[in-house]
Design a protein around this motif. Structure first.
Motif, PDB file in Angstrom:
ATOM      1  N   ARG A  44      45.943  36.265  36.373  1.00  0.00           N
ATOM      2  CA  ARG A  44      44.609  36.546  36.906  1.00  0.00           C
ATOM      3  C   ARG A  44      43.561  35.553  36.428  1.00  0.00           C
ATOM      4  NH1 ARG A  44      43.384  42.807  36.306  1.00  0.00           N
ATOM      5  NH2 ARG A  44      42.686  42.830  38.445  1.00  0.00           N
ATOM      6  N   ARG A  54      33.925  30.970  29.984  1.00  0.00           N
ATOM      7  CA  ARG A  54      34.303  32.341  30.362  1.00  0.00           C
ATOM      8  C   ARG A  54      35.484  32.316  31.329  1.00  0.00           C
ATOM      9  NH1 ARG A  54      30.238  36.232  29.528  1.00  0.00           N
ATOM     10  NH2 ARG A  54      30.927  37.420  31.345  1.00  0.00           N
ATOM     11  N   GLY A  57      38.522  34.231  37.756  1.00  0.00           N
ATOM     12  CA  GLY A  57      39.710  34.438  38.586  1.00  0.00           C
ATOM     13  C   GLY A  57      39.410  34.280  40.058  1.00  0.00           C
ATOM     14  N   PHE A  59      38.084  35.257  43.553  1.00  0.00           N
ATOM     15  CA  PHE A  59      36.923  36.074  43.903  1.00  0.00           C
ATOM     16  C   PHE A  59      36.647  36.187  45.406  1.00  0.00           C
ATOM     17  CE2 PHE A  59      32.347  36.652  44.733  1.00  0.00           C
ATOM     18  CZ  PHE A  59      32.250  37.968  44.313  1.00  0.00           C
TER      19      PHE A  59
ATOM     20  N   VAL B  12      23.764  38.400  31.964  1.00  0.00           N
ATOM     21  CA  VAL B  12      24.615  38.417  33.162  1.00  0.00           C
ATOM     22  C   VAL B  12      24.584  37.035  33.814  1.00  0.00           C
ATOM     23  CG1 VAL B  12      24.898  39.393  35.470  1.00  0.00           C
ATOM     24  CG2 VAL B  12      24.224  40.864  33.567  1.00  0.00           C
ATOM     25  N   ARG B  16      27.658  31.126  38.876  1.00  0.00           N
ATOM     26  CA  ARG B  16      28.953  31.007  38.210  1.00  0.00           C
ATOM     27  C   ARG B  16      29.460  29.571  38.143  1.00  0.00           C
ATOM     28  NH1 ARG B  16      33.386  34.652  40.427  1.00  0.00           N
ATOM     29  NH2 ARG B  16      32.232  36.478  39.891  1.00  0.00           N
TER      30      ARG B  16
ATOM     31  N   PHE C 133      27.002  39.025  46.259  1.00  0.00           N
ATOM     32  CA  PHE C 133      27.392  39.205  44.884  1.00  0.00           C
ATOM     33  C   PHE C 133      26.433  40.237  44.285  1.00  0.00           C
ATOM     34  CE2 PHE C 133      28.140  36.838  40.708  1.00  0.00           C
ATOM     35  CZ  PHE C 133      29.369  37.421  40.548  1.00  0.00           C
ATOM     36  N   ILE C 135      24.596  41.989  40.607  1.00  0.00           N
ATOM     37  CA  ILE C 135      24.297  41.738  39.196  1.00  0.00           C
ATOM     38  C   ILE C 135      24.722  42.927  38.337  1.00  0.00           C
ATOM     39  CG2 ILE C 135      22.374  41.532  37.544  1.00  0.00           C
ATOM     40  CD1 ILE C 135      21.209  39.420  39.230  1.00  0.00           C
ATOM     41  N   PHE C 136      25.692  42.711  37.459  1.00  0.00           N
ATOM     42  CA  PHE C 136      26.039  43.684  36.412  1.00  0.00           C
ATOM     43  C   PHE C 136      26.761  42.904  35.319  1.00  0.00           C
ATOM     44  CE2 PHE C 136      29.399  43.744  39.602  1.00  0.00           C
ATOM     45  CZ  PHE C 136      30.577  43.702  38.873  1.00  0.00           C
ATOM     46  N   ARG C 137      26.828  43.477  34.138  1.00  0.00           N
ATOM     47  CA  ARG C 137      27.413  42.735  33.015  1.00  0.00           C
ATOM     48  C   ARG C 137      28.882  42.416  33.288  1.00  0.00           C
ATOM     49  NH1 ARG C 137      24.152  43.658  28.150  1.00  0.00           N
ATOM     50  NH2 ARG C 137      25.945  43.060  26.902  1.00  0.00           N
ATOM     51  N   ASN C 138      29.277  41.199  32.958  1.00  0.00           N
ATOM     52  CA  ASN C 138      30.659  40.721  33.138  1.00  0.00           C
ATOM     53  C   ASN C 138      31.106  40.711  34.597  1.00  0.00           C
ATOM     54  OD1 ASN C 138      31.125  40.243  30.411  1.00  0.00           O
ATOM     55  ND2 ASN C 138      31.640  42.397  30.051  1.00  0.00           N
ATOM     56  N   ASN C 139      30.130  40.504  35.495  1.00  0.00           N
ATOM     57  CA  ASN C 139      30.473  40.471  36.926  1.00  0.00           C
ATOM     58  C   ASN C 139      31.364  39.281  37.291  1.00  0.00           C
ATOM     59  OD1 ASN C 139      28.648  38.416  36.690  1.00  0.00           O
ATOM     60  ND2 ASN C 139      27.151  39.261  38.114  1.00  0.00           N
ATOM     61  N   ASP C 140      31.556  38.358  36.364  1.00  0.00           N
ATOM     62  CA  ASP C 140      32.383  37.183  36.664  1.00  0.00           C
ATOM     63  C   ASP C 140      33.797  37.286  36.082  1.00  0.00           C
ATOM     64  OD1 ASP C 140      31.372  37.047  34.078  1.00  0.00           O
ATOM     65  OD2 ASP C 140      31.372  34.855  34.024  1.00  0.00           O
ATOM     66  N   PRO C 142      37.706  37.954  35.741  1.00  0.00           N
ATOM     67  CA  PRO C 142      38.820  38.085  36.686  1.00  0.00           C
ATOM     68  C   PRO C 142      39.141  39.571  36.893  1.00  0.00           C
ATOM     69  CG  PRO C 142      39.290  36.365  35.093  1.00  0.00           C
ATOM     70  CD  PRO C 142      38.019  37.036  34.632  1.00  0.00           C
ATOM     71  N   GLY C 143      39.317  39.968  38.133  1.00  0.00           N
ATOM     72  CA  GLY C 143      39.514  41.388  38.447  1.00  0.00           C
ATOM     73  C   GLY C 143      38.325  41.941  39.205  1.00  0.00           C
ATOM     74  N   VAL C 144      37.212  41.199  39.208  1.00  0.00           N
ATOM     75  CA  VAL C 144      36.083  41.553  40.078  1.00  0.00           C
ATOM     76  C   VAL C 144      36.256  40.705  41.339  1.00  0.00           C
ATOM     77  CG1 VAL C 144      33.582  41.574  40.387  1.00  0.00           C
ATOM     78  CG2 VAL C 144      34.553  41.973  38.108  1.00  0.00           C
ATOM     79  N   TYR C 145      36.482  41.372  42.463  1.00  0.00           N
ATOM     80  CA  TYR C 145      36.764  40.643  43.699  1.00  0.00           C
ATOM     81  C   TYR C 145      35.796  41.043  44.800  1.00  0.00           C
ATOM     82  CZ  TYR C 145      41.465  40.324  41.650  1.00  0.00           C
ATOM     83  OH  TYR C 145      42.536  40.135  40.825  1.00  0.00           O
TER      84      TYR C 145
END
Lengths: 103, 98, 376
Positions: A44, A54, A57, A59, B12, B16, C133, C135-140, C142-145
């Motif tokens: 992943r 950071r 993966g 998206f 946040v 990216r 997209f 905005i929330f913490r750790n939105n980047d 892997p596993g957020v699709y």
């Protein structure tokens, strides 16, 4: 994980090919996006972001964002969500902006 | 640097491609960078491989909120070709065949 | 230095009556309309096959038979390409991206190997949309699709995204993808919706309810958890101002967070072409101001499908055909019965946009349409 049965869809059995991910041998279906093959093998984390390192993966899946850029056959910044998998590809996790191959 | 109270979602990631955080966008707005283009030039937010497709609307929304204007009044950045990243070899090759 | 390359750098300027950007539902319909009108048509798409996002839509379409109601989305692209194959005046370029449009009227294409300059008399932009997209913490992590990505992975390549998914957004995409996840044997922990009511059709919501999936309205996601990939999330209730209410936070166990929080029109080339743009939230963001024939303020440029405002595939096929007929007509070509067909399409579009969910779209379209419905 790959789906074997689906109530609506049939997934034609494509040709299985071997490629490497960070030196490890993995298998995927020829022509599917590299990201799909990695995902099917449980990978992943595709890259580490350029400034803060950071994990990133898959998206958007349509080559729109920069989340899935990896180094493929030495070439950095390849969008693996759309790049078709080929036999023998050398796929590597990308750290930062990537380096141009020099030959 | 302007003093600004820290907010819960400051760390946040908004852009990216270039790892620009919401806190940094807020700090720049408080320092007087009031358009998407200005924020882009000073922070690189929206200047990466996706050319702002992921972060542009988030920055616009933050600007609208901070400046107290509706989002339609936030000026959009310049859109320039190419629409997606191009390989250096493509540029070097130009319109050639191979 | 490879000599051959320098000598090959020749001007490959190609003239064409209509260039259609994007071969999704709108672009396919536009290209077919141009083909029928007898104008030379160049259809380009960045993918290697037709259909755009139709390729992952396994559900059956609603609406009128003219827009393929009762047919699954995945079956529609070939219906168009079979017809297009009969027209020698249509050329299709796959794996090709519209890189830029210049003041000279030149459209520059790029296929990751070379650039190509095209001089189209008319251009129809049917480039689709991209995912919003959140905005929330750790939105980047892997596993957020994006929901589209999950759909592609699962419905096109047969790979499931994870074991347990939390869906953010209860519009039709969020509801349909949740149901498709269940069909594929994946657990859906919950559908989280910030608004006080469900956004999509109740038929889709009812299927989820029957499958035991909670739909949590007035809720939002505050954070994703995990180091290298998602291991869970924190959600909370929101008040009337959409602000999370302290004390309502709770943890959801999931390894996938799927974002279905809307789409934004892909309009880069329309900005390049100097088209007058307007921010219309009902249509997903900045859209071109257009007349009722989908012509933009640049008389050579038309918009169709989601590029003109985010709707559905059925309306995309209609706006695509309207743009195609109109672009050809502006060049003095039309197929027999084209005027009647145009009137029919406009009536179809009004029908698709009627009903409660169409109200918002209709308001957006009114806002984006030039005063009086025609330019000048």
């Amino acid at each position: 994980m790959r789906l074997k049965e689906h109530p609506i869809l049939d997934f034609p059995a494509g040709r299985e090919v071997v490629f490497t991910f960070d030196g490890k041998e993995l298998r995927g279906i020829e022509g599917e996006p590299i990201a799909a093959a990695l995902h099917a093998s449980g990978v992943r984390v595709l890259r580490h972001s350029p400034v803060s390192g950071r994990a990133r993966g898959f998206f958007c899946a349509i080559g729109n964002c920069s989340s899935c850029l990896m180094t493929v056959d030495g070439m950095p910044n390849v969008r693996v969500c759309t790049e078709p998998l080929k036999e023998g590809m050398v796929v590597e996790t990308q750290k930062g902006h990537g380096h141009l191959p020099i030959d | 640097m302007t003093d600004r109270p820290k907010r819960h979602d400051d760390d946040v990631i908004v852009c990216r491609c270039e790892d620009v955080t919401l806190g940094e966008i807020r700090r720049l707005i408080s320092e007087g960078y009031h358009t998407i283009d200005e924020i882009k030039r000073i922070s690189r937010a929206g200047m990466g491989q996706c050319q702002g497709r992921t972060c542009r609307h988030l920055i616009a929304r933050e600007l609208a909120r901070a400046l107290g204007v509706p989002q339609e009044e936030v000026e959009m950045p310049m859109f320039r070709p190419p629409t997606r990243p191009v390989l250096l070899s493509t540029i070097a090759r130009g319109e050639g065949d191979e | 230095m490879r000599q051959a390359e320098t000598t090959r750098t020749v001007n490959l300027l190609k003239e064409v009556d209509v260039a259609v950007i994007g071969a999704g539902p709108a672009g396919l319909a536009a290209a077919l309309a141009c083909a029928e009108a007898g104008v030379s048509t160049l259809l380009i798409d960045a993918n290697d096959a037709p259909g755009g996002q139709l390729v992952k839509q396994t559900h059956k379409f609603f609406g009128s038979e003219r827009q393929h109601a009762g047919t699954r989305g995945i079956q529609i692209p070939s219906l168009f390409t079979e017809k297009l194959a009969n027209y020698p005046n249509v050329e299709i370029m796959w794996n090709t991206n519209a890189s830029g449009f210049y003041d000279s009227g030149e459209l520059v294409l790029e296929d990751e190997k070379r650039f190509m300059k095209i001089l189209p008399k008319r251009m129809i932009v049917a480039a689709g949309a991209s995912e919003r997209f959140l905005i929330f913490r750790n939105n980047d992590l892997p596993g957020v699709y994006g929901a589209g990505a999950v759909q592609t992975l699962m419905n096109v390549y047969g790979v499931v995204p994870g074991d347990r998914v939390m869906m953010i957004g209860s519009g039709n995409i969020g509801l349909i993808v949740s149901y498709q996840l269940i069909q594929a044997g994946v657990d859906v922990a919950a559908v989280v919706e910030a608004a006080p009511c469900i956004g999509g059709y109740l038929v889709h919501a009812a299927k989820l309810r029957r499958a035991g999936v909670p739909i949590l309205t007035s809720h939002t996601v505050l954070a994703a958890h995990g180091q290298e990939s998602v291991t869970g999330a924190t959600i909370a209730e929101v008040d009337k101002e959409w602000q999370p209410m302290p004390g309502t936070e709770r943890e959801v166990e999931c390894d996938v967070i799927c974002l279905a929080v809307g789409l934004m029109p892909l309009v880069d080339v329309l900005w390049h072409a100097g088209c007058e743009m307007k921010y219309v939230p009902e249509l997903g963001g900045h859209v071109p101001v257009r007349d009722e024939n989908m012509r933009t303020s640049n008389p050579k440029v038309y918009a169709a499908g989601d590029s003109g405002g985010v709707e559905e595939a059925s309306s995309a096929m209609v706006t695509g055909e309207i743009a195609g007929i109109s672009a050809a007509k502006s060049l003095g070509h039309q197929a027999p019965g084209a005027d009647a067909r145009l009137a029919q399409l406009k009536a179809d579009l009004a029908a698709i946009r009627s009903g409660p969910t169409g109200e918002k779209i209709s308001a957006g379209v009114r806002c984006a349409t030039v005063c009086g419905g025609v330019w000048e």
